[in-house]
Write a protein that holds these residues in place. Sequence first.
Motif, PDB file in Angstrom:
ATOM      1  N   ASP A  73      33.686  25.747  14.409  1.00 21.40           N
ATOM      2  CA  ASP A  73      33.257  26.641  13.326  1.00 21.40           C
ATOM      3  C   ASP A  73      31.793  26.424  12.959  1.00 21.40           C
ATOM      4  O   ASP A  73      31.402  26.524  11.791  1.00 21.40           O
ATOM      5  CB  ASP A  73      34.139  26.452  12.087  1.00 21.40           C
ATOM      6  CG  ASP A  73      35.610  26.672  12.391  1.00 21.40           C
ATOM      7  OD1 ASP A  73      35.951  27.754  12.899  1.00 21.40           O
ATOM      8  OD2 ASP A  73      36.413  25.750  12.146  1.00 21.40           O
ATOM      9  N   GLY A  74      30.983  26.095  13.957  1.00 18.73           N
ATOM     10  CA  GLY A  74      29.546  25.985  13.738  1.00 18.73           C
ATOM     11  C   GLY A  74      29.054  24.665  13.188  1.00 18.73           C
ATOM     12  O   GLY A  74      27.874  24.549  12.837  1.00 18.73           O
ATOM     13  N   CYS A  75      29.926  23.650  13.100  1.00 17.11           N
ATOM     14  CA  CYS A  75      29.458  22.350  12.611  1.00 17.11           C
ATOM     15  C   CYS A  75      30.103  21.232  13.425  1.00 17.11           C
ATOM     16  O   CYS A  75      31.124  21.425  14.081  1.00 17.11           O
ATOM     17  CB  CYS A  75      29.759  22.178  11.124  1.00 17.11           C
ATOM     18  SG  CYS A  75      31.511  22.014  10.716  1.00 17.11           S
ATOM     19  N   TRP A  76      29.471  20.066  13.364  1.00 19.61           N
ATOM     20  CA  TRP A  76      30.041  18.900  14.024  1.00 19.61           C
ATOM     21  C   TRP A  76      31.177  18.336  13.178  1.00 19.61           C
ATOM     22  O   TRP A  76      31.065  18.241  11.954  1.00 19.61           O
ATOM     23  CB  TRP A  76      28.984  17.825  14.237  1.00 19.61           C
ATOM     24  CG  TRP A  76      27.989  18.149  15.303  1.00 19.61           C
ATOM     25  CD1 TRP A  76      26.664  18.422  15.144  1.00 19.61           C
ATOM     26  CD2 TRP A  76      28.250  18.239  16.708  1.00 19.61           C
ATOM     27  NE1 TRP A  76      26.075  18.686  16.351  1.00 19.61           N
ATOM     28  CE2 TRP A  76      27.026  18.575  17.339  1.00 19.61           C
ATOM     29  CE3 TRP A  76      29.385  18.073  17.500  1.00 19.61           C
ATOM     30  CZ2 TRP A  76      26.911  18.747  18.720  1.00 19.61           C
ATOM     31  CZ3 TRP A  76      29.281  18.247  18.872  1.00 19.61           C
ATOM     32  CH2 TRP A  76      28.057  18.572  19.470  1.00 19.61           C
ATOM     33  N   VAL A  77      32.254  17.949  13.854  1.00 20.30           N
ATOM     34  CA  VAL A  77      33.423  17.376  13.189  1.00 20.30           C
ATOM     35  C   VAL A  77      33.704  16.015  13.812  1.00 20.30           C
ATOM     36  O   VAL A  77      33.797  15.894  15.042  1.00 20.30           O
ATOM     37  CB  VAL A  77      34.657  18.290  13.341  1.00 20.30           C
ATOM     38  CG1 VAL A  77      35.857  17.684  12.613  1.00 20.30           C
ATOM     39  CG2 VAL A  77      34.360  19.691  12.820  1.00 20.30           C
ATOM     40  N   GLY A  78      33.845  14.999  12.979  1.00 16.47           N
ATOM     41  CA  GLY A  78      34.169  13.663  13.467  1.00 16.47           C
ATOM     42  C   GLY A  78      35.670  13.496  13.593  1.00 16.47           C
ATOM     43  O   GLY A  78      36.391  13.575  12.596  1.00 16.47           O
ATOM     44  N   ILE A  79      36.147  13.267  14.808  1.00 19.32           N
ATOM     45  CA  ILE A  79      37.599  13.213  15.031  1.00 19.32           C
ATOM     46  C   ILE A  79      38.119  11.788  15.199  1.00 19.32           C
ATOM     47  O   ILE A  79      39.327  11.575  15.284  1.00 19.32           O
ATOM     48  CB  ILE A  79      38.009  14.081  16.242  1.00 19.32           C
ATOM     49  CG1 ILE A  79      37.402  13.562  17.552  1.00 19.32           C
ATOM     50  CG2 ILE A  79      37.598  15.528  16.015  1.00 19.32           C
ATOM     51  CD1 ILE A  79      38.338  12.730  18.373  1.00 19.32           C
ATOM     52  N   ASN A  80      37.222  10.808  15.233  1.00 21.58           N
ATOM     53  CA  ASN A  80      37.636   9.424  15.465  1.00 21.58           C
ATOM     54  C   ASN A  80      38.189   8.831  14.169  1.00 21.58           C
ATOM     55  O   ASN A  80      37.444   8.555  13.227  1.00 21.58           O
ATOM     56  CB  ASN A  80      36.451   8.602  15.962  1.00 21.58           C
ATOM     57  CG  ASN A  80      36.860   7.231  16.455  1.00 21.58           C
ATOM     58  OD1 ASN A  80      37.883   6.686  16.045  1.00 21.58           O
ATOM     59  ND2 ASN A  80      36.062   6.656  17.339  1.00 21.58           N
ATOM     60  N   ASP A 181      31.504  21.934   6.311  1.00 17.57           N
ATOM     61  CA  ASP A 181      31.792  23.276   5.808  1.00 17.57           C
ATOM     62  C   ASP A 181      32.886  23.313   4.750  1.00 17.57           C
ATOM     63  O   ASP A 181      33.327  24.391   4.354  1.00 17.57           O
ATOM     64  CB  ASP A 181      32.147  24.225   6.958  1.00 17.57           C
ATOM     65  CG  ASP A 181      33.241  23.685   7.867  1.00 17.57           C
ATOM     66  OD1 ASP A 181      33.683  22.541   7.665  1.00 17.57           O
ATOM     67  OD2 ASP A 181      33.646  24.421   8.797  1.00 17.57           O
ATOM     68  N   ALA A 182      33.321  22.162   4.258  1.00 16.50           N
ATOM     69  CA  ALA A 182      34.351  22.125   3.214  1.00 16.50           C
ATOM     70  C   ALA A 182      33.704  22.077   1.838  1.00 16.50           C
ATOM     71  O   ALA A 182      32.668  21.439   1.649  1.00 16.50           O
ATOM     72  CB  ALA A 182      35.258  20.920   3.406  1.00 16.50           C
ATOM     73  N   ARG A 183      34.331  22.743   0.874  1.00 16.25           N
ATOM     74  CA  ARG A 183      33.856  22.721  -0.506  1.00 16.25           C
ATOM     75  C   ARG A 183      34.859  22.064  -1.445  1.00 16.25           C
ATOM     76  O   ARG A 183      34.522  21.709  -2.568  1.00 16.25           O
ATOM     77  CB  ARG A 183      33.563  24.151  -0.975  1.00 16.25           C
ATOM     78  CG  ARG A 183      32.448  24.833  -0.189  1.00 16.25           C
ATOM     79  CD  ARG A 183      31.114  24.147  -0.395  1.00 16.25           C
ATOM     80  NE  ARG A 183      30.060  24.708   0.453  1.00 16.25           N
ATOM     81  CZ  ARG A 183      29.703  24.207   1.629  1.00 16.25           C
ATOM     82  NH1 ARG A 183      30.312  23.116   2.098  1.00 16.25           N
ATOM     83  NH2 ARG A 183      28.751  24.763   2.346  1.00 16.25           N
ATOM     84  N   THR A 184      36.088  21.933  -0.984  1.00 10.39           N
ATOM     85  CA  THR A 184      37.117  21.277  -1.777  1.00 10.39           C
ATOM     86  C   THR A 184      38.174  20.730  -0.827  1.00 10.39           C
ATOM     87  O   THR A 184      38.170  21.042   0.369  1.00 10.39           O
ATOM     88  CB  THR A 184      37.746  22.258  -2.791  1.00 10.39           C
ATOM     89  OG1 THR A 184      38.627  21.554  -3.662  1.00 10.39           O
ATOM     90  CG2 THR A 184      38.525  23.347  -2.085  1.00 10.39           C
ATOM     91  N   VAL A 216      27.825  14.543   9.286  1.00  8.63           N
ATOM     92  CA  VAL A 216      28.124  14.218  10.680  1.00  8.63           C
ATOM     93  C   VAL A 216      27.057  14.817  11.583  1.00  8.63           C
ATOM     94  O   VAL A 216      26.871  16.037  11.624  1.00  8.63           O
ATOM     95  CB  VAL A 216      29.516  14.754  11.083  1.00  8.63           C
ATOM     96  CG1 VAL A 216      29.828  14.398  12.535  1.00  8.63           C
ATOM     97  CG2 VAL A 216      30.597  14.204  10.151  1.00  8.63           C
ATOM     98  N   THR A 217      26.353  13.972  12.307  1.00  9.64           N
ATOM     99  CA  THR A 217      25.382  14.414  13.304  1.00  9.64           C
ATOM    100  C   THR A 217      25.573  13.560  14.556  1.00  9.64           C
ATOM    101  O   THR A 217      26.230  12.513  14.500  1.00  9.64           O
ATOM    102  CB  THR A 217      23.926  14.258  12.808  1.00  9.64           C
ATOM    103  OG1 THR A 217      23.582  12.857  12.786  1.00  9.64           O
ATOM    104  CG2 THR A 217      23.749  14.853  11.417  1.00  9.64           C
TER     105      THR A 217
END
Length: 231
Positions: A73-80, A181-184, A216-217
């Motif tokens: 969804d256009g952003c990096w997500v940390g899955i570890n 991308d989360a706000r809540t 997250v980068t």
Amino acid sequence: MKVPSQLIPGRLLRRYKRFMADVELGDGTMVTAHCPNSGSMLGCAVPGSLVLLSRSGNPARKFPYTWELVQADGCWVGINTALPNRLVREGIEQGIVAELQGYELIRQEVCYGSERSRIDLLLEGPGLCYVEVKNVTLIDGDVARFPDSVTERGQKHLRELMAMVESGARSVNLFVVQRADARTVAPADAIDPAYGRLLRRAVEAGVELLAYQARVTPEEIVLSHSLPISL
């Protein structure tokens, strides 16, 4: 927290057996990577997604690559899921997690409870504070939701936290949202309604809820700021 080594880009081919993922690297090589996440990874395991892998220098490892990040969804997500405990400890020590300041000692993976659990972080002096950390990757609009699959283990942890409150200790369930991308944050009632019900019961019993978003980068992952929680 700095990423320990330069991450290697690739394209996800498939995730399978929960802890394995086939990835095509930039030169066309296909590798099998360890997937350090036991959840469903709903929305984060789409074939063709750009992923970043770390590589271990340990020659004894069967799978030297570990899947660390995915672009969703256009952003990096940390899955570890091994990282949030370290992120929270770092956030406490650096004063980022304001609600957990003032303790003299932080211990990790301490055995406790009648259901033979291990608490992620135990803060000591003055008093005791039990901190259970949950990694959140599922997004629903701008709402980060937990869990992404039915979690009996998560329910057990809530029961243990409630018991610690009853014994006179402080208990905290802390959600770490590894995406921007989360706000809540809210429980994923549609996925695990039993967890949602128990989470609300835990709050009524005195368990505190906290949520922090991580930045997250490919270079670093750090706790950034708190997020509101909607029950």
